[in-house]
Scaffold this active site. Structure first.
Site, short mmCIF file in Angstrom:
data_model
loop_
_atom_site.label_atom_id
_atom_site.label_comp_id
_atom_site.label_asym_id
_atom_site.label_seq_id
_atom_site.Cartn_x
_atom_site.Cartn_y
_atom_site.Cartn_z
N LYS A 1 5.86 10.47 -4.71
CA LYS A 1 6.82 9.49 -4.18
C LYS A 1 8.25 9.82 -4.59
CE LYS A 1 3.90 5.57 -3.15
NZ LYS A 1 3.71 4.12 -3.18
N LYS B 1 -2.53 11.85 3.15
CA LYS B 1 -3.24 10.58 3.29
C LYS B 1 -2.47 9.63 4.19
CE LYS B 1 -1.79 7.29 -0.24
NZ LYS B 1 -2.08 5.94 0.25
N LYS C 1 1.30 3.64 4.01
CA LYS C 1 2.24 2.67 4.60
C LYS C 1 3.62 3.28 4.71
CE LYS C 1 0.23 -1.27 2.37
NZ LYS C 1 0.50 -0.84 0.99
P1 ATP Z 1 2.37 2.96 -0.06
O1 ATP Z 1 2.63 4.12 0.86
O2 ATP Z 1 3.43 1.91 -0.03
O3 ATP Z 1 1.97 3.39 -1.45
P2 ATP Z 1 -0.39 2.74 0.60
O4 ATP Z 1 -0.74 2.94 2.01
O5 ATP Z 1 -0.65 3.86 -0.35
O6 ATP Z 1 1.10 2.24 0.56
P3 ATP Z 1 -1.21 0.80 -1.37
O7 ATP Z 1 -0.76 -0.60 -1.26
O8 ATP Z 1 -0.50 1.71 -2.32
O9 ATP Z 1 -1.16 1.45 0.10
O10 ATP Z 1 -2.76 0.86 -1.68
C1 ATP Z 1 -3.63 -0.22 -1.37
C2 ATP Z 1 -5.07 0.23 -1.43
O11 ATP Z 1 -5.36 1.04 -0.28
C3 ATP Z 1 -5.46 1.07 -2.63
O12 ATP Z 1 -6.76 0.66 -3.05
C4 ATP Z 1 -5.50 2.46 -2.11
O13 ATP Z 1 -6.41 3.27 -2.82
C5 ATP Z 1 -5.98 2.25 -0.68
N1 ATP Z 1 -5.52 3.30 0.21
C6 ATP Z 1 -4.24 3.58 0.51
N2 ATP Z 1 -4.16 4.60 1.38
C7 ATP Z 1 -5.45 4.98 1.63
C8 ATP Z 1 -6.04 5.99 2.46
N3 ATP Z 1 -5.30 6.79 3.19
N4 ATP Z 1 -7.39 6.09 2.49
C9 ATP Z 1 -8.14 5.25 1.75
N5 ATP Z 1 -7.66 4.29 0.95
C10 ATP Z 1 -6.33 4.15 0.88
MG MG Z 2 0.00 3.76 -2.38
#
Ligand code: ATP
Ligand code: MG
Length: 332
Positions: free
Chosen positions: A112, A195, A198
């Site tokens: 990040k 991955k 968001k």
């Molecule tokens: P950001 O980009 O803001 O970090 P994020 O998409 O990584 O957002 P988080 O809020 O950080 O989402 O994570 C929430 C949950 O979703 C966590 O349990 C994380 O392991 C899961 N998660 C996030 N992205 C993935 C993915 N691509 N595949 C499976 N699980 C995911």
């Molecule tokens: Mg995340």
């Protein structure tokens, strides 16, 4: 019932297919057997710049999607992190027993920080995993269901709990990591070695839970695949196709092997069609329920307030225990 803790950041208007599969689906099936605590982690969200007005709205939207996906706010505890001050308070204590070296090894920070520019990254982003440890430890959680990307953070949580317990006496429950192996990680449709996130770059690569059905179909139809033309699961050699197979397998409840047989000799168009059907069938009802909940924000806020009271009771007791062990003078 044993305690479970998990959470997601209100870092976008919608959750995505990775959040849904990596987290929400697991949460839903675990909430019967566990005393489950689900948090909307807004303190975590501000580790990267957020706009105040939209942060509030994203927080409500994230909570609404938890409920719409099947989290029951009267059976589980579903609350907003900033409504429970003990998170920040315990995080401070844990900061003081974390080594600079061990914090520096966290790969999410490196990823990040690289994205935001190393100098622009905040100290909060650096200490993010320590706040996450506080989240889990405050609730004496025995399991923490998260996606594969969070494994390193949960390992740190375990280390900090053990270290505190050794130095100051038995205080925290040391949690287990709970990751569904094969289905753990969903990748970006446009960039299938990264991955789905968001904060991902390509809007077309992300399947949002609140996308309109025709948007979902379009994105799946334009997903990056390869020139090989055969439907096989090979995450290294065929990341795009493998990601589509994972989506279809999880949402359709069919094993990858069965799907490989089913699609033998058929093209990627067929596979994408099947994935689109499965995603639309799964996300459609969740989206509609979420929009209904968001139409009555006052009621949603009321539910969150009641749940925050419940969370506060547990968290304050754990914080008091930690403060006592560390030698803080109790206030009369
Ligand atoms: P950001 O980009 O803001 O970090 P994020 O998409 O990584 O957002 P988080 O809020 O950080 O989402 O994570 C929430 C949950 O979703 C966590 O349990 C994380 O392991 C899961 N998660 C996030 N992205 C993935 C993915 N691509 N595949 C499976 N699980 C995911
Ligand atoms: Mg995340």
């Amino acid at each position: 019932k044993p305690r479970l803790f998990s959470g997601m950041q209100p870092s976008a208007d919608s959750l995505h297919a990775g959040n849904y599969i990596g987290a929400l689906l697991q949460w839903k099936s675990l909430q019967q057997d566990y005393d489950a605590v689900f948090c909307v982690v807004d303190l975590h969200a501000i580790t990267v710049p957020q706009d105040p007005a939209t942060l509030r709205e994203k927080t409500r939207r994230t909570a609404a999607q938890y409920i719409a996906a099947g989290i029951d706010p009267s059976a589980s505890t579903l609350y907003v992190q900033s409504h429970v001050p003990a998170h920040a308070q315990l995080a401070w204590v844990l900061n003081t027993i974390t080594g600079m070296g061990e914090a520096s090894r966290m790969t999410q920070f490196k990823d990040k920080a690289a994205k935001h520019g190393a100098d622009a990254a905040s100290v909060g982003l650096f200490t993010y995993p320590i706040l996450q440890a506080a989240d889990v430890l405050l609730y004496d959680a025995e399991i923490v269901p998260v996606g594969e990307d969070q494994r390193q953070h949960i390992e740190l949580t375990r280390d900090l709990a053990q270290r505190f317990n050794t130095r100051f006496g038995e205080t925290f429950v040391v949690p287990e990591v709970s990751i569904l192996k094969e289905t753990a990680k969903i990748y970006d449709l446009q960039n299938p070695t990264a991955k789905m996130s968001k904060s991902g770059e390509a809007e077309n690569g992300i399947l949002w839970l609140l996308d309109e059905p025709n948007r979902l179909v379009k994105k799946i139809k334009s997903a990056v695949t390869d020139n090989d033309g055969s439907v096989h699961f090979d995450p290294e050699g065929k990341p795009g196709v493998s990601n589509l197979l994972t989506l279809l397998s999880v949402l359709g409840g069919t094993s990858i092997e069965t799907l490989e047989h089913e699609f033998a000799g058929r093209g990627y168009g067929d596979l994408k069609g099947a994935v689109a059907d499965a995603v639309v069938a799964e996300f459609g009802p969740v989206r509609e329920r979420a929009l209904e909940l968001l139409a009555d924000p006052a009621e949603l806020d009321r539910v969150l307030a009641v749940n925050a009271d419940r969370a506060n009771e547990i968290a304050e007791a754990t914080l008091a225990r930690a403060y006592d062990r560390i030698g803080f003078l109790p206030k009369l």
